[in-house]
Design a protein around this motif. Structure first.
Motif, PDB file in Angstrom:
ATOM      1  N   THR A   1       0.833  -1.204   0.000  1.00 40.45           N
ATOM      2  CA  THR A   1       0.000   0.000   0.000  1.00 40.45           C
ATOM      3  C   THR A   1       0.866   1.252   0.000  1.00 40.45           C
ATOM      4  N   LEU A   2       1.955   1.213   0.784  1.00 38.14           N
ATOM      5  CA  LEU A   2       2.868   2.361   0.843  1.00 38.14           C
ATOM      6  C   LEU A   2       3.508   2.629  -0.510  1.00 38.14           C
ATOM      7  N   VAL A   3       3.945   1.581  -1.187  1.00 40.15           N
ATOM      8  CA  VAL A   3       4.568   1.737  -2.507  1.00 40.15           C
ATOM      9  C   VAL A   3       3.576   2.358  -3.488  1.00 40.15           C
ATOM     10  N   PHE A   4       2.328   1.897  -3.449  1.00 41.25           N
ATOM     11  CA  PHE A   4       1.308   2.429  -4.359  1.00 41.25           C
ATOM     12  C   PHE A   4       1.024   3.902  -4.075  1.00 41.25           C
ATOM     13  N   ILE A   5       0.930   4.256  -2.792  1.00 41.48           N
ATOM     14  CA  ILE A   5       0.655   5.648  -2.429  1.00 41.48           C
ATOM     15  C   ILE A   5       1.782   6.562  -2.892  1.00 41.48           C
ATOM     16  N   VAL A   6       3.023   6.132  -2.681  1.00 42.07           N
ATOM     17  CA  VAL A   6       4.163   6.963  -3.102  1.00 42.07           C
ATOM     18  C   VAL A   6       4.213   7.062  -4.628  1.00 42.07           C
ATOM     19  N   ALA A   7       3.856   5.975  -5.317  1.00 45.05           N
ATOM     20  CA  ALA A   7       3.814   6.011  -6.785  1.00 45.05           C
ATOM     21  C   ALA A   7       2.764   7.003  -7.274  1.00 45.05           C
ATOM     22  N   ILE A   8       1.599   7.034  -6.603  1.00 46.99           N
ATOM     23  CA  ILE A   8       0.563   8.006  -6.951  1.00 46.99           C
ATOM     24  C   ILE A   8       1.059   9.427  -6.688  1.00 46.99           C
ATOM     25  N   LEU A   9       1.706   9.629  -5.546  1.00 49.95           N
ATOM     26  CA  LEU A   9       2.248  10.950  -5.219  1.00 49.95           C
ATOM     27  C   LEU A   9       3.294  11.390  -6.248  1.00 49.95           C
ATOM     28  N   SER A  10       4.072  10.443  -6.751  1.00 48.59           N
ATOM     29  CA  SER A  10       5.058  10.766  -7.790  1.00 48.59           C
ATOM     30  C   SER A  10       4.366  11.275  -9.052  1.00 48.59           C
ATOM     31  N   ALA A  11       3.283  10.590  -9.452  1.00 54.71           N
ATOM     32  CA  ALA A  11       2.548  11.007 -10.639  1.00 54.71           C
ATOM     33  C   ALA A  11       1.908  12.382 -10.439  1.00 54.71           C
ATOM     34  N   VAL A  12       1.324  12.604  -9.247  1.00 53.94           N
ATOM     35  CA  VAL A  12       0.708  13.898  -8.946  1.00 53.94           C
ATOM     36  C   VAL A  12       1.761  15.006  -8.950  1.00 53.94           C
ATOM     37  N   GLN A  13       2.912  14.746  -8.319  1.00 47.46           N
ATOM     38  CA  GLN A  13       3.979  15.741  -8.289  1.00 47.46           C
ATOM     39  C   GLN A  13       4.521  16.010  -9.693  1.00 47.46           C
TER      40      GLN A  13
ATOM     41  N   ALA B   1      12.826  12.586  -5.571  1.00 51.43           N
ATOM     42  CA  ALA B   1      12.851  11.822  -4.324  1.00 51.43           C
ATOM     43  C   ALA B   1      11.660  10.857  -4.246  1.00 51.43           C
ATOM     44  N   LEU B   2      10.460  11.347  -4.570  1.00 51.33           N
ATOM     45  CA  LEU B   2       9.277  10.487  -4.542  1.00 51.33           C
ATOM     46  C   LEU B   2       9.403   9.343  -5.541  1.00 51.33           C
ATOM     47  N   LEU B   3       9.908   9.667  -6.724  1.00 46.66           N
ATOM     48  CA  LEU B   3      10.044   8.643  -7.761  1.00 46.66           C
ATOM     49  C   LEU B   3      11.055   7.570  -7.359  1.00 46.66           C
ATOM     50  N   LEU B   4      12.163   7.984  -6.766  1.00 42.61           N
ATOM     51  CA  LEU B   4      13.176   7.014  -6.354  1.00 42.61           C
ATOM     52  C   LEU B   4      12.648   6.101  -5.249  1.00 42.61           C
ATOM     53  N   VAL B   5      11.900   6.674  -4.310  1.00 46.11           N
ATOM     54  CA  VAL B   5      11.331   5.856  -3.229  1.00 46.11           C
ATOM     55  C   VAL B   5      10.346   4.838  -3.803  1.00 46.11           C
ATOM     56  N   SER B   6       9.461   5.291  -4.684  1.00 49.89           N
ATOM     57  CA  SER B   6       8.482   4.376  -5.278  1.00 49.89           C
ATOM     58  C   SER B   6       9.170   3.339  -6.164  1.00 49.89           C
ATOM     59  N   ALA B   7      10.238   3.758  -6.866  1.00 47.45           N
ATOM     60  CA  ALA B   7      10.954   2.834  -7.749  1.00 47.45           C
ATOM     61  C   ALA B   7      11.650   1.734  -6.947  1.00 47.45           C
ATOM     62  N   VAL B   8      12.344   2.130  -5.893  1.00 44.22           N
ATOM     63  CA  VAL B   8      13.038   1.141  -5.057  1.00 44.22           C
ATOM     64  C   VAL B   8      12.032   0.208  -4.406  1.00 44.22           C
ATOM     65  N   GLY B   9      10.953   0.758  -3.858  1.00 43.54           N
ATOM     66  CA  GLY B   9       9.930  -0.076  -3.228  1.00 43.54           C
ATOM     67  C   GLY B   9       9.297  -1.043  -4.214  1.00 43.54           C
TER      68      GLY B   9
END
Length: 335
Positions: free
Chosen positions: A9-21, A80-88
């Motif tokens: 769920t965390l990975v998905f949320i950060v991925a969504i935040l990356s797209a929004v950002q 930063a958001l993209l890297l976190v979502s990518a690694v996760g």
């Protein structure tokens, strides 16, 4: 931790935040281009008029500096958001090639967008390079959105993978080859039309042609090349409306077995109609800021929708397993 549902769920949320950002960064960049604020921080990158962080008093005095600085601040946040979502995503779903693909493409296009933006600031780039920057920004946005979509799809089959040890595909069986060609051919046509529109806008000829549905002006010496391009741009726009109508009609026949293609095609049709309407608004408003921002924002949704349909039409990168292999996998996991 990685196997827990909370981590997915965390990975998905950060991925969504990356797209929004990414959408926010692109929006500020479009505003930057419209207001001519690209050099609000001078011809320096990363510094802003010799400072890492300009004072609030300085930013309040210059709107162009404020817009350009906010655009620059948004890029490291996006990275930063993209890297976190990518690694996760790679830690949890590295067995699915779609995740690997969109992680790589997202990072590549976001970094390329940042480099092109830096070059545009340091050097006075021609309209062709600025239009390329616009195209890359849309590719970056589309890849971050598709990464979030496929993270969601991977999470849906991840539980089955933990239970049986068998990786299920993220897409259903591919439609006909002719449909795949039709879906994918629309992507470069749309991209070319977007590039031409961005080139016309960057060249300063956006408000020179006001006829509807095609430019009626003639003899404008300064923009004679842009007049031809504007004809091509509007012709492609009308052609794409027809293209999306055919796409919806085609996917409607496949709706029972591939509802994902039908939904994507409907979104593409809605966006292309809205894009055409915003184009008319752009002309009658003499390229007002509201019309401009609406026009460039809608095309982001259109491009993502069409690219989604095209990629969903590709055969699954992981073959669908037989029921027997799933049962055997479950037995092995149980023991």
């Amino acid at each position: 931790m990685i196997r827990s549902r909370g981590f997915g769920t965390l990975v998905f949320i950060v991925a969504i935040l990356s797209a929004v950002q990414n959408f926010i960064v692109n929006g500020i960049g479009f505003l930057d281009a419209y207001t001519g604020s690209a050099f609000g921080c001078g011809h320096e990158w990363f510094l802003c008029n010799g400072q890492v962080l300009p004072s609030l008093q300085t930013l309040e005095k210059s709107l162009s500096m404020f817009i350009e600085f906010m655009h620059r601040v948004g890029v490291p946040i996006l990275t930063a958001l993209l890297l976190v979502s990518a690694v996760g995503a790679l830690l949890r779903y590295r067995g699915w090639r779609e995740i690997q693909l969109f992680v790589g493409l997202s990072i590549f296009f976001v970094l390329l967008e940042a480099v092109l933006g830096g070059l545009a600031v340091v050097y006075s780039e021609p309209a062709s390079v600025i239009a390329t920057h616009f195209g890359v920004s849309l590719l970056a946005f589309a890849c971050t959105v598709l990464l979030a979509i496929y993270v969601r799809r991977a999470e849906r089959v991840y539980g089955e993978y933990l239970e049986s040890g068998v990786k299920l595909p993220l897409r259903d069986a591919a439609p006909s080859v002719s449909f795949r060609w039709f879906a994918w051919l629309g992507v470069p046509i749309l991209y070319l039309d977007m590039y031409i529109g961005a080139y016309i806008s960057s060249s300063g000829a956006g408000d020179a042609f006001r006829g509807l549905p095609f430019p009626a002006e003639s003899g404008i010496y300064d923009f004679h090349h842009a007049l031809l391009l504007d004809w091509v741009h509007r012709s492609f726009a009308l052609f794409l409306v027809l293209w999306m109508i055919v796409l919806v009609a085609w996917t409607r026949r496949l709706r029972g077995e591939r509802p994902d293609l039908f939904r994507g095609a409907v979104f593409a049709l809605v966006f292309v109609v809205l894009q055409a309407c915003s184009g008319v608004y752009l002309i009658v408003s003499h390229v007002s800021i509201q019309a401009f921002m609406l026009h460039v924002s809608i095309v982001s949704g259109l491009f993502v929708s069409l690219l989604y349909v095209a990629f969903q039409s590709v055969p699954p990168l992981i073959p669908a397993p037989s029921r027997a292999s799933v049962d055997v996998g479950r037995e092995r996991t149980a023991h």
